[in-house]
Design a protein around this motif. Sequence first.
Motif, PDB file in Angstrom:
ATOM      1  N   TYR A 167       0.840  -1.110  -0.084  1.00  0.00           N
ATOM      2  CA  TYR A 167      -0.046  -0.005  -0.109  1.00  0.00           C
ATOM      3  C   TYR A 167       0.785   1.241  -0.076  1.00  0.00           C
ATOM      4  O   TYR A 167       1.652   1.260   0.896  1.00  0.00           O
ATOM      5  N   CYS A 168       0.618   2.171  -1.084  1.00  0.00           N
ATOM      6  CA  CYS A 168       1.153   3.356  -1.302  1.00  0.00           C
ATOM      7  C   CYS A 168       1.032   4.295   0.139  1.00  0.00           C
ATOM      8  O   CYS A 168       0.093   4.238   0.813  1.00  0.00           O
ATOM      9  N   THR A 169       2.362   4.979   0.544  1.00  0.00           N
ATOM     10  CA  THR A 169       2.136   5.824   1.798  1.00  0.00           C
ATOM     11  C   THR A 169       1.157   6.953   1.593  1.00  0.00           C
ATOM     12  O   THR A 169       1.241   7.689   2.697  1.00  0.00           O
ATOM     13  N   HIS A 170       0.885   7.406   0.552  1.00  0.00           N
ATOM     14  CA  HIS A 170       0.023   8.746   0.466  1.00  0.00           C
ATOM     15  C   HIS A 170      -1.520   8.403   0.631  1.00  0.00           C
ATOM     16  O   HIS A 170      -1.808   8.597   1.650  1.00  0.00           O
ATOM     17  N   ARG A 171      -2.066   7.356   0.099  1.00  0.00           N
ATOM     18  CA  ARG A 171      -3.597   7.013   0.351  1.00  0.00           C
ATOM     19  C   ARG A 171      -3.647   5.789   0.018  1.00  0.00           C
ATOM     20  O   ARG A 171      -4.971   5.265  -0.222  1.00  0.00           O
ATOM     21  N   TYR A 172      -3.022   4.823   0.199  1.00  0.00           N
ATOM     22  CA  TYR A 172      -2.826   3.429   0.083  1.00  0.00           C
ATOM     23  C   TYR A 172      -3.197   2.813  -1.332  1.00  0.00           C
ATOM     24  O   TYR A 172      -4.069   1.880  -1.398  1.00  0.00           O
ATOM     25  N   GLY A 173      -2.945   3.608  -2.224  1.00  0.00           N
ATOM     26  CA  GLY A 173      -2.918   2.923  -3.692  1.00  0.00           C
ATOM     27  C   GLY A 173      -2.299   1.455  -3.552  1.00  0.00           C
ATOM     28  O   GLY A 173      -1.347   1.339  -3.095  1.00  0.00           O
ATOM     29  N   PRO A 174      -2.777   0.723  -4.519  1.00  0.00           N
ATOM     30  CA  PRO A 174      -2.191  -0.761  -4.755  1.00  0.00           C
ATOM     31  C   PRO A 174      -1.141  -0.710  -5.749  1.00  0.00           C
ATOM     32  O   PRO A 174      -1.040  -0.757  -6.961  1.00  0.00           O
ATOM     33  N   ILE A 186       5.597   3.159  -9.801  1.00  0.00           N
ATOM     34  CA  ILE A 186       4.782   4.454  -9.761  1.00  0.00           C
ATOM     35  C   ILE A 186       3.630   4.081  -9.376  1.00  0.00           C
ATOM     36  O   ILE A 186       2.797   3.267  -9.888  1.00  0.00           O
ATOM     37  N   CYS A 187       3.093   4.877  -8.385  1.00  0.00           N
ATOM     38  CA  CYS A 187       1.619   4.560  -7.658  1.00  0.00           C
ATOM     39  C   CYS A 187       0.706   4.735  -8.832  1.00  0.00           C
ATOM     40  O   CYS A 187       0.503   5.941  -9.465  1.00  0.00           O
ATOM     41  N   PRO A 188      -0.420   3.765  -9.115  1.00  0.00           N
ATOM     42  CA  PRO A 188      -1.407   4.121 -10.241  1.00  0.00           C
ATOM     43  C   PRO A 188      -2.332   4.921  -9.844  1.00  0.00           C
ATOM     44  O   PRO A 188      -3.048   5.518 -10.707  1.00  0.00           O
ATOM     45  N   TRP A 189      -2.529   5.500  -8.575  1.00  0.00           N
ATOM     46  CA  TRP A 189      -3.676   6.447  -8.269  1.00  0.00           C
ATOM     47  C   TRP A 189      -3.121   7.811  -8.353  1.00  0.00           C
ATOM     48  O   TRP A 189      -3.798   8.625  -9.043  1.00  0.00           O
ATOM     49  N   HIS A 190      -2.022   8.245  -7.659  1.00  0.00           N
ATOM     50  CA  HIS A 190      -1.746   9.652  -8.080  1.00  0.00           C
ATOM     51  C   HIS A 190      -0.219   9.868  -8.520  1.00  0.00           C
ATOM     52  O   HIS A 190       0.223  11.315  -8.380  1.00  0.00           O
ATOM     53  N   GLY A 191       0.317   8.826  -8.866  1.00  0.00           N
ATOM     54  CA  GLY A 191       1.661   8.904  -9.537  1.00  0.00           C
ATOM     55  C   GLY A 191       2.918   9.103  -8.534  1.00  0.00           C
ATOM     56  O   GLY A 191       4.114   9.256  -9.129  1.00  0.00           O
ATOM     57  N   SER A 192       2.636   8.921  -7.258  1.00  0.00           N
ATOM     58  CA  SER A 192       3.980   8.996  -6.601  1.00  0.00           C
ATOM     59  C   SER A 192       4.929   7.842  -7.028  1.00  0.00           C
ATOM     60  O   SER A 192       4.516   6.755  -7.443  1.00  0.00           O
ATOM     61  N   ARG A 193       6.279   8.383  -6.805  1.00  0.00           N
ATOM     62  CA  ARG A 193       7.435   7.144  -7.541  1.00  0.00           C
ATOM     63  C   ARG A 193       8.160   6.993  -5.935  1.00  0.00           C
ATOM     64  O   ARG A 193       8.481   7.798  -5.344  1.00  0.00           O
ATOM     65  N   GLY A 204       6.590  13.126  -5.181  1.00  0.00           N
ATOM     66  CA  GLY A 204       5.360  13.227  -4.476  1.00  0.00           C
ATOM     67  C   GLY A 204       3.939  12.919  -5.371  1.00  0.00           C
ATOM     68  O   GLY A 204       4.101  12.545  -6.564  1.00  0.00           O
ATOM     69  N   PRO A 205       2.981  12.895  -4.730  1.00  0.00           N
ATOM     70  CA  PRO A 205       2.543  13.573  -3.424  1.00  0.00           C
ATOM     71  C   PRO A 205       2.889  12.661  -2.306  1.00  0.00           C
ATOM     72  O   PRO A 205       2.875  13.278  -1.162  1.00  0.00           O
ATOM     73  N   ALA A 206       3.293  11.318  -2.517  1.00  0.00           N
ATOM     74  CA  ALA A 206       3.677  10.648  -1.148  1.00  0.00           C
ATOM     75  C   ALA A 206       4.978  11.387  -0.415  1.00  0.00           C
ATOM     76  O   ALA A 206       5.739  11.864  -1.284  1.00  0.00           O
TER      77      ALA A 206
HETATM   78  S1  FES Z   1      -2.161   6.739  -3.471  1.00  0.00           S
HETATM   79 FE1  FES Z   1      -0.406   6.527  -4.228  1.00  0.00          FE
HETATM   80  S2  FES Z   1       0.080   8.686  -4.827  1.00  0.00           S
HETATM   81 FE2  FES Z   1      -1.822   8.767  -3.879  1.00  0.00          FE
END
Ligand code: FES
Length: 228
Positions: A167-174, A186-193, A204-206
């Motif tokens: 789980y991504c540390t931003h908003r738990y994206g898979p 690269i997180c599929p939800w908001h693009g954090s790397r 970011g945004p993470a």
């Molecule tokens: S949940 Fe991963 S960048 Fe937002």
Amino acid sequence: LYLVWGAFVALLGGLVSGLFAAIFGLIDYTTIRADHRAKKTATRHMIFNVTALALFGVSAALRSTALDAIRAGLLPFALSAIGVALLAYGGFLGGHLVYSDGIAVGRHRRQTPLPRSTITIVATEQLFIPVADAHLLGEGETLRVDINGTILVIARVGAEAYAFQEYCTHRYGPLSEGALKNCEVICPWHGSRFDLRTGKVTAGPAKVDLHTFRTEIRDGKIWVEAPK
Ligand code: FES
């Protein structure tokens, strides 16, 4: 008479656009992991929408035989009304899929196949655990592994496999559904790397780094450090 024709044409337009939407819905449906909680919701969403389309289709066929009538018959009207109710509930489920489960969000960014299920491994005293045959993990692909309730991603880049938290540390994206590029996920939800080797945030945004786990490829298997 104009109203009868207007309703008929609107129904045909809705049918055509509904069929187009169904194609893309089906594509999204096939990308959902079999053990994802959203799979059942997506199945219900599909059943409600397809049933509504079928009812609209029958309603349109019935209406086409009486386009010179003053008003639509009771049966086609009733079928359309039931179709609208089913479509409304199907739409509600669709909103739930996107906003609560993140289905269809960002999956297009990944070119390689997504994990089809989660590999579950139960308690062991071992420091390193064999999780899968190495040949099951192709270049740019990921495995999703649940070890004693901790969910990790194993990612393959070149000859190496990397393991890190799902789980991504931003908003738990898979992250098991994220794209892999230049040794980053690269997180599929908001693009954090995140750097695969260290777990450090590279964009970011993470703001918080990922927890990583040591891995080895040996004897044709991928081994991963047991989560504490
Ligand atoms: S949940 Fe991963 S960048 Fe937002």
